[in-house]
Write a protein that holds these residues in place. Structure first.
Motif, PDB file in Angstrom:
ATOM      1  N   GLY A 289       0.823  -1.211   0.000  1.00 54.42           N
ATOM      2  CA  GLY A 289       0.000   0.000   0.000  1.00 54.42           C
ATOM      3  C   GLY A 289       0.854   1.256   0.000  1.00 54.42           C
TER       4      GLY A 289
ATOM      5  N   ARG B 126      -9.083 -13.512   3.173  1.00 51.83           N
ATOM      6  CA  ARG B 126      -8.835 -12.139   3.606  1.00 51.83           C
ATOM      7  C   ARG B 126      -7.826 -11.430   2.720  1.00 51.83           C
TER       8      ARG B 126
ATOM      9  N   LEU C 149      -9.587 -10.031  -0.255  1.00 50.01           N
ATOM     10  CA  LEU C 149     -10.329  -8.826   0.108  1.00 50.01           C
ATOM     11  C   LEU C 149      -9.370  -7.652   0.287  1.00 50.01           C
ATOM     12  N   ALA C 150      -8.236  -7.909   0.932  1.00 46.95           N
ATOM     13  CA  ALA C 150      -7.229  -6.850   1.110  1.00 46.95           C
ATOM     14  C   ALA C 150      -6.697  -6.370  -0.242  1.00 46.95           C
TER      15      ALA C 150
ATOM     16  N   ALA D 117      -8.386  -6.245  -3.018  1.00 48.83           N
ATOM     17  CA  ALA D 117      -9.410  -5.362  -3.578  1.00 48.83           C
ATOM     18  C   ALA D 117      -9.321  -3.973  -2.959  1.00 48.83           C
ATOM     19  N   VAL D 118      -8.989  -3.917  -1.666  1.00 51.29           N
ATOM     20  CA  VAL D 118      -8.809  -2.623  -0.992  1.00 51.29           C
ATOM     21  C   VAL D 118      -7.636  -1.864  -1.609  1.00 51.29           C
ATOM     22  N   LEU D 119      -6.559  -2.578  -1.953  1.00 53.27           N
ATOM     23  CA  LEU D 119      -5.399  -1.934  -2.586  1.00 53.27           C
ATOM     24  C   LEU D 119      -5.755  -1.378  -3.964  1.00 53.27           C
TER      25      LEU D 119
ATOM     26  N   ALA E 104      -8.752  -0.346  -4.777  1.00 52.24           N
ATOM     27  CA  ALA E 104      -9.556   0.835  -4.465  1.00 52.24           C
ATOM     28  C   ALA E 104      -8.671   2.010  -4.055  1.00 52.24           C
ATOM     29  N   LEU E 105      -7.595   1.718  -3.305  1.00 51.39           N
ATOM     30  CA  LEU E 105      -6.651   2.767  -2.916  1.00 51.39           C
ATOM     31  C   LEU E 105      -6.007   3.390  -4.151  1.00 51.39           C
TER      32      LEU E 105
END
Length: 440
Positions: free
Chosen positions: A336, A411, A414-415, A417-419, A421-422
């Motif tokens: 990230g 997990r 899912l993490a 996908a968050v990256l 989105a970031l």
């Protein structure tokens, strides 16, 4: 005895039961590869936009006086670094580009001028407009008001503009603003000529001894990965010495976040480092297609060094469960951070968050040396400690690795996908964030 019709009715169910795990595994592999590609494409598109728009993006409203039907602008991925002008149906009705920042070194009386050039779909100039200038305002106004000068390029093709020498063409400049007008003329010619020169002289791939040596190491690692040779301890130990000595300290071409960041932003240097490009390709493709951890297990010098330290050590600590769970999030956090640093172009050197540059002694920074030393010390107490709890590059390679029919969405997916989105949020809000950083 079980009736035949019962057996026949159960066979499709068993077959379907076997098919679903394989399909699920294939879908997960596709998803994970798509996550990596999405982040790379966002970074790539972001830097393409910066090269085209810089700090002053061209807007639809700006080109509409030239192309009244314009409703959208689309980035041109080629080296022309311009924008396609589209009508409501998505058809190309024109093309626009700016001279800045490629021609910013050409200054007039007091500074450079950013000029908008508009072309028709056949790449013939139809108009130029002065967007902004660091030059004297009265000089800029005089140039913009001189219709003869502003229409000099109309009707000329890309190649004609690129080959046009303002002095040879008799462009003496606008009276009273000669330096400003000549700077604009030279800036336009330089902008077109730079791209034409790039297209006319494609770079050739050059293989150096370092590339051939790296290719030989990759071939040996593939043999270790797909044969029983990896089970012969003395052969494996000898190969690890080669990894640390040759690949690490001598060759120095290693994978890392700084490398992936640079390639995502500026492209892959096929012509300069073909061996390194093949190393990265193998490191990603082999685990994704075959479940073999090629790079981490058989190519990484720091992994080999940790394995040696672990075998020589007498300790084997087990971290508390809570500490271990917390540390496993560290590589993801570093990924990230790498995304943030890359998109916002902050001063942090991504080589300093990993130990790999420590092997390139001539240019190793203090931070990367400290991480390398601490990682090796930790490996004496916790086997492969850095690989397990600190390596963002290893996490990327492990993430895309196939894990068979038993694999499930978890997990880390899912993490990931968050990256994505970031990266998307940074891409969409770059202008606001950049201004905030500059004020800070």
């Amino acid at each position: 005895m079980v009736p035949l019709n019962v057996i026949q009715s159960e066979q499709p169910a068993r077959h379907g039961g076997r098919a679903w795990p394989r399909l699920r595994s294939a879908l997960l592999r596709a998803y994970r590869l798509a996550v990596v590609l999405a982040i790379v494409l966002l970074i790539r598109r972001h830097y393409a936009r910066l090269r085209i728009d810089g700090d002053a993006p061209i807007s639809v409203a700006e080109v509409r006086p030239i192309f009244p039907a314009a409703t959208a602008l689309k980035l041109d991925p080629s080296e022309r670094l311009g924008l396609f002008v589209l009508d409501p149906s998505g058809n190309q009705i024109g093309y626009v580009l700016r001279t800045s920042p490629l021609s910013d070194k050409i200054t007039g009386y007091a500074g450079p001028t950013d000029t908008l050039i508009a072309l028709d779909p056949a790449m013939t100039v139809v108009a130029i407009r002065i967007r902004s200038s660091w030059d004297t305002k009265t000089h800029v106004h005089d140039v913009a008001s001189d219709h003869s000068f502003m229409s000099l390029w109309n009707g000329k093709t890309w190649e004609q503009v690129a080959g046009m020498d303002p002095k040879a063409a008799g462009i003496e400049g606008v009276s009273g603003a000669s330096l400003t007008s000549l700077a604009i003329a030279n800036g336009i010619q330089q902008r077109f000529r730079t791209v034409t020169a790039t297209d006319a002289a494609p770079l050739k791939t050059r293989w150096s001894p370092r590339d051939w040596g790296l290719l030989a190491v990759i071939a040996a690692a593939l043999v270790f990965s797909f044969t029983g040779l990896r089970g012969r301890t003395w052969v494996r130990r000898g190969f690890q010495v080669i990894l640390v000595g040759y690949v690490g300290f001598w060759n120095g071409q290693l994978l890392g976040q700084s490398l992936f960041s640079g390639w995502s932003a500026h492209g892959v240097p096929w012509h300069l480092a073909p061996g390194l490009v093949l190393l990265a390709a193998a490191a990603l493709a082999v685990p994704w297609t075959s479940r073999r951890a090629l790079y981490c297990s058989h190519l990484c010098p720091h992994g080999a060094a940790q394995e040696w330290v672990g075998r020589l050590s007498r300790w084997n600590w087990h971290l508390p469960r809570g500490v271990e769970r917390g540390l496993r999030w560290l590589p993801g956090g570093l990924i990230g951070l790498a995304i943030i640093v890359t998109i916002l172009n902050t001063p942090l050197d991504l080589a300093s968050i990993e130990p790999f540059d420590a092997y390139v002694i001539r240019s190793a920074g203090i931070a990367t040396v400290v991480i390398a030393v601490v990682g090796l010390i930790a490996a004496a107490f916790v086997p492969m400690a850095y690989c397990k709890y600190g390596c963002p590059t290893g996490m990327v390679l492990s993430f895309v690795r196939a894990h068979g029919a038993a694999d499930r969405f978890g997990r880390r997916d899912l993490a990931a996908a968050v990256l994505v989105a970031l990266a998307a949020a940074l891409y969409l809000n770059y202008d606001v964030l950049h201004r905030w950083i500059l004020r800070g």
